[in-house]
Design an enzyme around this catalytic site. Structure first.
Site, PDB file in Angstrom:
ATOM      1  N   LYS A  25      55.692  32.823  27.394  1.00 47.54           N
ATOM      2  CA  LYS A  25      57.142  32.839  27.203  1.00 47.54           C
ATOM      3  C   LYS A  25      57.527  32.094  25.935  1.00 47.54           C
ATOM      4  CE  LYS A  25      59.398  32.629  30.926  1.00 47.54           C
ATOM      5  NZ  LYS A  25      59.951  32.156  32.210  1.00 47.54           N
ATOM      6  N   ARG A  94      62.333  26.204  31.874  1.00 53.86           N
ATOM      7  CA  ARG A  94      61.568  27.295  32.472  1.00 53.86           C
ATOM      8  C   ARG A  94      60.077  27.107  32.229  1.00 53.86           C
ATOM      9  NH1 ARG A  94      64.959  32.054  33.131  1.00 53.86           N
ATOM     10  NH2 ARG A  94      66.993  31.759  32.144  1.00 53.86           N
ATOM     11  N   GLY A 103      57.558  34.547  38.726  1.00 54.96           N
ATOM     12  CA  GLY A 103      58.100  33.967  39.948  1.00 54.96           C
ATOM     13  C   GLY A 103      57.220  32.945  40.628  1.00 54.96           C
ATOM     14  N   MET A 105      56.135  29.983  39.362  1.00 52.36           N
ATOM     15  CA  MET A 105      56.437  28.588  39.032  1.00 52.36           C
ATOM     16  C   MET A 105      57.945  28.412  38.907  1.00 52.36           C
ATOM     17  SD  MET A 105      53.266  27.592  36.527  1.00 52.36           S
ATOM     18  CE  MET A 105      53.489  29.000  35.440  1.00 52.36           C
ATOM     19  N   ARG A 338      58.126  39.727  26.750  1.00 59.55           N
ATOM     20  CA  ARG A 338      56.690  39.672  26.996  1.00 59.55           C
ATOM     21  C   ARG A 338      56.186  41.097  27.115  1.00 59.55           C
ATOM     22  NH1 ARG A 338      57.538  37.045  32.963  1.00 59.55           N
ATOM     23  NH2 ARG A 338      58.680  38.767  33.892  1.00 59.55           N
ATOM     24  N   HIS A 454      28.154  46.646  55.152  1.00 58.48           N
ATOM     25  CA  HIS A 454      27.595  47.995  55.213  1.00 58.48           C
ATOM     26  C   HIS A 454      28.708  49.050  55.174  1.00 58.48           C
ATOM     27  CE1 HIS A 454      26.270  51.631  57.404  1.00 58.48           C
ATOM     28  NE2 HIS A 454      25.137  51.444  56.742  1.00 58.48           N
ATOM     29  N   ARG A 574      18.322  56.519  47.679  1.00 64.17           N
ATOM     30  CA  ARG A 574      17.755  55.789  48.820  1.00 64.17           C
ATOM     31  C   ARG A 574      17.091  56.793  49.767  1.00 64.17           C
ATOM     32  NH1 ARG A 574      23.056  54.126  48.134  1.00 64.17           N
ATOM     33  NH2 ARG A 574      23.426  51.943  47.577  1.00 64.17           N
ATOM     34  N   ARG A 629      13.952  55.637  45.122  1.00 68.53           N
ATOM     35  CA  ARG A 629      13.410  54.398  45.697  1.00 68.53           C
ATOM     36  C   ARG A 629      12.661  54.716  46.985  1.00 68.53           C
ATOM     37  NH1 ARG A 629      17.468  49.804  47.775  1.00 68.53           N
ATOM     38  NH2 ARG A 629      17.593  51.224  49.563  1.00 68.53           N
ATOM     39  N   SER A 777      14.817  48.156  37.627  1.00 64.59           N
ATOM     40  CA  SER A 777      16.167  48.382  38.121  1.00 64.59           C
ATOM     41  C   SER A 777      16.562  47.157  38.935  1.00 64.59           C
ATOM     42  CB  SER A 777      16.233  49.632  38.991  1.00 64.59           C
ATOM     43  OG  SER A 777      17.544  49.821  39.490  1.00 64.59           O
ATOM     44  N   GLY A 779      18.281  45.185  41.581  1.00 64.44           N
ATOM     45  CA  GLY A 779      19.000  45.337  42.845  1.00 64.44           C
ATOM     46  C   GLY A 779      19.819  44.077  43.074  1.00 64.44           C
ATOM     47  N   THR A 780      20.999  44.030  42.480  1.00 68.05           N
ATOM     48  CA  THR A 780      21.752  42.761  42.448  1.00 68.05           C
ATOM     49  C   THR A 780      22.353  42.385  43.785  1.00 68.05           C
ATOM     50  OG1 THR A 780      23.649  43.998  41.577  1.00 68.05           O
ATOM     51  CG2 THR A 780      22.238  42.861  39.985  1.00 68.05           C
ATOM     52  N   ASN A 781      22.441  43.331  44.740  1.00 63.99           N
ATOM     53  CA  ASN A 781      22.905  42.928  46.079  1.00 63.99           C
ATOM     54  C   ASN A 781      21.928  41.912  46.684  1.00 63.99           C
ATOM     55  OD1 ASN A 781      24.866  44.831  45.656  1.00 63.99           O
ATOM     56  ND2 ASN A 781      24.066  46.311  47.124  1.00 63.99           N
ATOM     57  N   ASP A 782      20.644  42.309  46.780  1.00 67.05           N
ATOM     58  CA  ASP A 782      19.644  41.407  47.357  1.00 67.05           C
ATOM     59  C   ASP A 782      19.337  40.241  46.423  1.00 67.05           C
ATOM     60  OD1 ASP A 782      19.441  42.676  49.730  1.00 67.05           O
ATOM     61  OD2 ASP A 782      17.476  43.562  49.395  1.00 67.05           O
ATOM     62  N   CYS A 845      21.365  48.813  39.870  1.00 64.69           N
ATOM     63  CA  CYS A 845      21.789  49.789  40.868  1.00 64.69           C
ATOM     64  C   CYS A 845      22.474  49.131  42.061  1.00 64.69           C
ATOM     65  CB  CYS A 845      20.608  50.624  41.341  1.00 64.69           C
ATOM     66  SG  CYS A 845      19.283  49.669  42.108  1.00 64.69           S
ATOM     67  N   TYR A 865      21.415  51.016  31.420  1.00 67.00           N
ATOM     68  CA  TYR A 865      22.342  51.801  32.233  1.00 67.00           C
ATOM     69  C   TYR A 865      22.828  50.978  33.411  1.00 67.00           C
ATOM     70  CZ  TYR A 865      18.546  52.557  35.635  1.00 67.00           C
ATOM     71  OH  TYR A 865      17.555  52.376  36.556  1.00 67.00           O
TER      72      TYR A 865
END
Length: 895
Positions: A25, A94, A103, A105, A338, A454, A574, A629, A777, A779-782, A845, A865
């Site tokens: 602002k 302000r 809104g 603050m 703004r 899941h 899978r 896989r 590859s 496997g970022t979940n596990d 993946c 990728y």
């Protein structure tokens, strides 16, 4: 801070480039002042002053001197003195953080009024009612915001006066009544706080500034920052500005306007105007505002000036601008500008139109939209806002809207879907057994789980609407019903509406509208301004991105849809999903086999089914890579639930011998922590023939496609490798089978063999593992679970909300990759792997492959990728393009 730090800037000293210091602002006010627009003068107390105050509990000593100097300059510019008894200068105070927090603050108007100056204001303005109205507003706002008085006490007092006078609105109260209300307000403050409303204008100003600082840590501001991922340590600036008054009569007023429609993006002035009112009246809705076009009738000169200023601001900011303005006795003042917030539809249309007009470049146009907005546009939605109270609220796990009858098991969903009936599958939580029902249903609703449970992961992968973790629901599958917290009971066959975007569930059927954007993305054909804008943005993203975008897809149907949405291959197929449904009996036979011969027979029966699956997927992705896989989960997941089996046997008059065998197998295979047990590569090495059957199915599918004239590009991925020795053994077995098929068919096979990096040890020893791998590859979940030591579903259902509330997490590490921990493992593995094998292909993946912020990280980490569920492909393509531009230009507004 040093003695040289400057804490106060007059508007004329700042610019839009100083938003981090002056807040959005303050930077906007400074920029408009530089442009020569009619901005009431004032000054800004910087975010640095706020940070000092929040850290120490006291303002920096220099602030008092600098603020006094700036106030003196403001008084000279206005020719009036703050709170003077004759013709007083009044100011507004302000908030103004770097990133817009509308809104969230505090604001205090009319600072400088007291028992003496209210008389001077009445005399100078010739409007006694206006003066007392301004005074009661100050006391009301100051009492609540600065002194902590319950705002309802003031509202109750006003309501009593309106009732006594038999008038509907504040505007109908006369001068005498307002004077009485003012005295009552002061009495309320005295009673509630033990102190009087301060009469000293300097004290009012100092306390108001501190109150705005304090509001940075107010509950609503903190909640908003968590939701918008805005950093906690930025602080807010404070803008002190000369008051101008829209409540001086019919020739005055106040309004809010946009340079384009923030809902649709259409060109033109859009906004509201409220005659004889102050700014907060428009926002608060105390009276019905008029369409902005009414200003043209009421005050043509001010309307023309406003139009000119809007054009100036949009040209200058090269974007949609949101402007607050006041008309004070026919004179127009611009109070704030703004870059305006907009819907996803408006974001794409405005960016496209500005590009077409030549106002911004194609690169800038792409940076101004994002994948989250695109995802919101893709899914069906309810075309009306539900007026009823939802049955329940949960986690908005997969966006969109769906209507169907409630069912409580997979089989019922499949049965009803076969007759053409839309269903909503309701479960406490889903398991792989529920997959057929999830495919058949229009939506999935669970009482447990979070965004990466899941149900959520699978639903997103299929583009199904999903609400998870609706804890207020008591789901009773045996009784075929669920009960809500309010006591409502919904039975199987009752119709509900599920809003996966809002995370709500409603009784009955709400009207649905399909997504034009979703259709356009699948067909590649624009059908209007919005779809033209979306397709244009994606085309440009594809032209600049480095990352390929592949799909997580397990069926030919998923593969076809993924390709239509722009997938450049399949990064994760899978194979375990292919063992469910009618094939479960064959898997059970393999598990229960008493000798090698029986096991080979069961595997032999599975082989042609797997080959058929792979052939279909390779056909759909002809010419593009398909990473398959090998089976990952422990085998007990393919057997019935232990408790269900035990109950079935106990209740049976003549227990089924097959059930006894199954129960014995389940108990034999039971593991305390199956996620860390006999699964992945361990399973392939421990169960004779299993890995060979799957590799042969892949190889024979490739041969079939080659003989049909296709261009299959199958890749074999070994899951859960923790050491190079595991991968070497698995690779040897896979290569043996490939060689056999090659010799049997006389067809040359080229099937790269790689691994999933989903254990910290694999990431830390990636250099060794790369000796045996053609690709990685992630496997970022596990990898996230094993790095953090978290069970995803359990954590999200238990302490994650607490961690998010307390700021331990700014966002779930299962939604957006933890760059410091998990991300660092990814970077180490990429670097180590490529130091051994410079041609090593790397991708991701896990669920993070479709998350916009994570995609930017993977771009910087040098991956080749990302792979994600089909419905997230367009957003991933968009973000991969944006990552190139924002990484090059530093265009990210890191929050």
């Amino acid at each position: 801070m040093t003695a040289l730090t400057k804490y106060v800037y007059e508007f004329a000293e700042g610019s839009r480039e100083m938003a981090a210091l002056l807040g959005g602002k303050g930077a906007g006010l400074a920029e408009m002042t530089r442009l020569g627009l009619p901005v009431p003068p004032g000054f800004t107390v910087t975010t640095e002053a706020c940070k000092v105050y929040l850290e120490s509990g006291e303002e920096p000593p220099e602030l008092t001197v600098e603020a006094a100097r700036a106030l003196a300059g403001l008084e000279r510019a206005m020719g009036r003195t703050l709170g003077a008894p004759d013709d007083p200068l009044l100011v507004s105070v302000r908030s103004g953080a770097r990133f817009s927090m509308p809104g969230m603050m505090e604001t205090i108007l009319d600072i400088g009024l007291n028992d003496r100056s209210v008389t001077g204001l009445a005399k100078a303005s010739g409007q006694e009612r206006f003066a007392w109205d301004s005074y009661r507003r100050l006391i009301q706002m100051f009492g609540h915001t600065v002194m902590g008085v319950d705002g309802d006490l003031f509202e109750q007092a006003i309501a009593e006066h309106k009732a006594r006078r038999q008038v509907a609105g504040d505007h109908d109260l006369d001068t005498a009544e307002l004077a009485l209300i003012t005295e009552e307000f002061k009495a309320i403050i005295r009673k509630e706080t033990g102190e009087d409303f301060p009469q000293d204008p300097a004290e009012q100003l100092a306390r108001a500034i501190r109150a705005v600082f304090d509001s940075w840590n107010g509950e609503r501001a903190r909640v908003y920052r968590r939701r918008e991922h805005i950093s906690e340590d930025l602080g807010t600036a404070v803008n002190v500005q000369a008051m101008v008054f829209g409540n001086l009569g019919p020739d005055s007023g106040t309004g809010v306007t946009f340079t384009r429609d923030p809902a649709t993006g259409e060109r033109g002035m859009y906004g509201d105007y409220l005659p004889d009112a102050q700014g907060e009246d428009v926002v608060a809705g105390v009276r019905d505002a008029l369409p902005l076009v009414e200003l043209k009738r009421l005050n043509p000169r001010a309307y023309v000036q406003l139009s000119d200023h809007l054009r100036t601001l949009e040209r200058h900011y090269r974007d949609l601008c949101d402007i607050e303005f006041t008309v004070e006795r026919d004179k127009l003042w611009i109070l704030q500008t703004r870059v305006g917030k907009r819907t996803a539809e408006a974001a794409f249309r405005i960016a496209h139109d500005l590009r077409e007009e030549g106002t911004i470049t194609a690169h800038e146009s792409l940076v101004r939209v994002d994948g989250a907005e695109l995802t919101r546009l893709m899914f069906p939605r309810f075309d009306t806002t539900p007026a009823d109270v939802p049955l329940a609220r949960g986690v908005p796990a997969s966006p969109g809207a769906a209507v169907g009858v409630v069912v409580f098991d997979s089989a019922e969903a499949v049965r009803r879907a076969a007759t053409g009936e839309d269903t909503v599958l309701v479960r406490r939580e889903t398991t792989p057994d529920d997959l057929p029902g999830m495919i058949a249903a229009q939506a999935v609703l669970t009482s447990r789980g979070g965004k990466t449970s899941h149900a959520a992961v699978v639903a997103r992968g299929m583009g199904k609407v999903c609400v998870c973790g609706a804890e207020a629901l008591n789901v009773d599958p045996a009784a075929r019903r669920f009960t809500t917290a309010s006591g409502a009971v919904v039975y199987e066959g009752d119709t509900v509406s599920v809003d996966g975007t809002a995370g709500t569930v409603h009784l009955g059927a709400l009207p649905l509208t399909a997504s034009d954007v979703g259709r356009a993305l699948e067909t590649g054909t624009a059908s209007g301004p919005l779809t033209e804008a979306v397709l244009g943005a994606l085309a440009h993203a594809d032209s600049v991105r480095r990352l390929e975008v592949r799909a997580n897809a397990d069926t030919p149907e998923d593969a076809v849809r993924a390709r239509s949405l722009g997938a450049q291959g399949i990064g994760l197929c899978r194979t375990e999903h292919m063992f469910l449904g009618e094939r479960r009996a064959l898997v059970e036979a393999m598990i229960l086999a008493r000798d090698d011969s029986a096991r080979r027979e069961a595997l032999g029966a599975l082989l042609p089914l797997q080959r058929e699956d792979f052939t279909g997927i390779l056909t759909a992705m002809d010419g593009l890579p398909v990473t398959i896989r090998l089976i990952d989960p422990p085998l007990h997941e393919f057997l019935p639930d232990r408790t269900e089996l035990a109950v079935r046997l106990a209740r049976a008059e003549r227990p089924d011998p097959h059930d006894r065998e199954l129960l014995a197998a389940v108990e034999r295979m039971h593991e305390q922590n199956p996620m860390l047990g006999l699964r992945g590569v361990r399973l392939g090495l421990a169960v004779p023939g299993l890995m060979a059957m799957q590799v042969r199915a892949v190889a024979e599918a490739v041969v079939e496609r080659l003989r049909a004239g296709g261009r299959p590009r199958a890749e074999i991925m070994i899951p859960l490798v923790g050491t190079v020795e595991e991968l070497r053994l698995a690779r040897t077995e896979a290569e043996r089978v490939l060689a056999e098929v090659q010799e049997e068919t006389g067809t040359a096979l080229d099937c790269p063999i790689g691994t999933m990096i989903e254990l910290p040890r694999a990431a830390l020893t990636a250099g060794r593992i790369a000796e045996c791998a053609d690709f990685f590859s992630f496997g970022t979940n596990d990898l996230t679970q094993t790095t953090w030591g978290l069970s995803r579903d359990d954590a999200e259902a238990s302490f994650f909300p607490l961690y998010l509330e307390k700021g331990v997490f700014s966002v779930s590490p299962f939604e957006t990759i933890d760059q410091e921990g998990v991300g660092r493992l990814v970077e180490l593995a990429v670097e180590a792997g490529r130091s051994v094998n410079s041609r090593l292909e790397t991708g991701v993946c896990g669920e993070h492959g479709g998350d916009p912020e994570s995609i930017h990280f993977f771009h910087r980490a040098g991956l080749d990728y990302v792979s994600c569920s089909p419905f997230r492909i367009p957003a991933a393509r968009l973000e991969a393009g944006r990552a190139v531009l924002m990484d090059t230009t530093g265009g990210s507004d890191s929050r």
